[in-house]
Design a protein around this motif. Sequence first.
Motif, PDB file in Angstrom:
ATOM      1  N   ASN A  21      79.300   1.704  17.806  1.00  0.00           N
ATOM      2  CA  ASN A  21      80.119   2.655  18.492  1.00  0.00           C
ATOM      3  C   ASN A  21      81.551   2.190  18.534  1.00  0.00           C
ATOM      4  O   ASN A  21      81.974   1.363  18.736  1.00  0.00           O
ATOM      5  N   ARG A  55      74.275  12.613  17.417  1.00  0.00           N
ATOM      6  CA  ARG A  55      74.234  11.268  17.712  1.00  0.00           C
ATOM      7  C   ARG A  55      73.991  10.209  16.216  1.00  0.00           C
ATOM      8  O   ARG A  55      73.646  10.782  15.349  1.00  0.00           O
ATOM      9  N   THR A  56      74.624   9.216  16.488  1.00  0.00           N
ATOM     10  CA  THR A  56      74.719   8.451  14.984  1.00  0.00           C
ATOM     11  C   THR A  56      73.646   7.836  14.761  1.00  0.00           C
ATOM     12  O   THR A  56      72.991   7.821  13.386  1.00  0.00           O
ATOM     13  N   THR A  57      72.631   7.630  15.774  1.00  0.00           N
ATOM     14  CA  THR A  57      71.392   7.088  15.583  1.00  0.00           C
ATOM     15  C   THR A  57      70.468   8.307  14.753  1.00  0.00           C
ATOM     16  O   THR A  57      69.743   8.116  13.824  1.00  0.00           O
ATOM     17  N   ARG A  58      70.717   9.434  15.010  1.00  0.00           N
ATOM     18  CA  ARG A  58      69.982  10.607  14.229  1.00  0.00           C
ATOM     19  C   ARG A  58      70.649  10.821  12.771  1.00  0.00           C
ATOM     20  O   ARG A  58      69.734  10.872  12.139  1.00  0.00           O
ATOM     21  N   VAL A 118      73.637   0.155  15.009  1.00  0.00           N
ATOM     22  CA  VAL A 118      74.087   1.063  15.724  1.00  0.00           C
ATOM     23  C   VAL A 118      73.142   1.027  16.916  1.00  0.00           C
ATOM     24  O   VAL A 118      73.740   1.359  18.160  1.00  0.00           O
ATOM     25  N   ARG A 119      71.950   1.024  16.980  1.00  0.00           N
ATOM     26  CA  ARG A 119      70.860   0.940  18.098  1.00  0.00           C
ATOM     27  C   ARG A 119      71.421   0.257  19.150  1.00  0.00           C
ATOM     28  O   ARG A 119      71.276   0.345  20.278  1.00  0.00           O
ATOM     29  N   ARG A 120      71.939  -1.162  18.529  1.00  0.00           N
ATOM     30  CA  ARG A 120      72.295  -1.997  19.882  1.00  0.00           C
ATOM     31  C   ARG A 120      73.619  -1.781  20.364  1.00  0.00           C
ATOM     32  O   ARG A 120      74.150  -2.317  21.447  1.00  0.00           O
ATOM     33  N   TYR A 129      70.586   0.965  11.225  1.00  0.00           N
ATOM     34  CA  TYR A 129      70.236   1.598  12.507  1.00  0.00           C
ATOM     35  C   TYR A 129      69.924   0.594  13.536  1.00  0.00           C
ATOM     36  O   TYR A 129      70.259   0.931  14.674  1.00  0.00           O
ATOM     37  N   SER A 130      69.490  -0.532  13.389  1.00  0.00           N
ATOM     38  CA  SER A 130      69.455  -1.689  14.285  1.00  0.00           C
ATOM     39  C   SER A 130      70.835  -2.026  14.558  1.00  0.00           C
ATOM     40  O   SER A 130      70.923  -2.342  16.058  1.00  0.00           O
ATOM     41  N   LEU A 158      69.018   7.996  10.795  1.00  0.00           N
ATOM     42  CA  LEU A 158      67.580   8.140  10.668  1.00  0.00           C
ATOM     43  C   LEU A 158      67.157   9.117   9.453  1.00  0.00           C
ATOM     44  O   LEU A 158      66.300   8.995   8.724  1.00  0.00           O
TER      45      LEU A 158
END
Length: 77
Positions: free
Chosen positions: A73, A16-19, A67-69, A64-65, A22
């Motif tokens: 992607n 996962r990109t978020t991982r 990609v999280r939104r 991160y914010s 992080l």
Amino acid sequence: MGSSARVTEPQPLPWRTTRVVLWGIGLWAVALVVTLAVPALHTGDRSWWPWCCVAGIVLGLLGYSYVRRGRGNASDA
């Protein structure tokens, strides 16, 4: 020019990109702690090294914010 080799599309990575983001933030945090713990790494000509780590953490949080939104992607591109 006459080759008929097919080019396969790259497959997405299984992470996962978020991982990944992080983990990068965590590595910058570790680098900041090490830089502050070793006096030779933040004195004299290297006084900017801790700020480089802080910038990495801040930019990582912004990324991160983003990609999280879901804007980071490529599936919707």
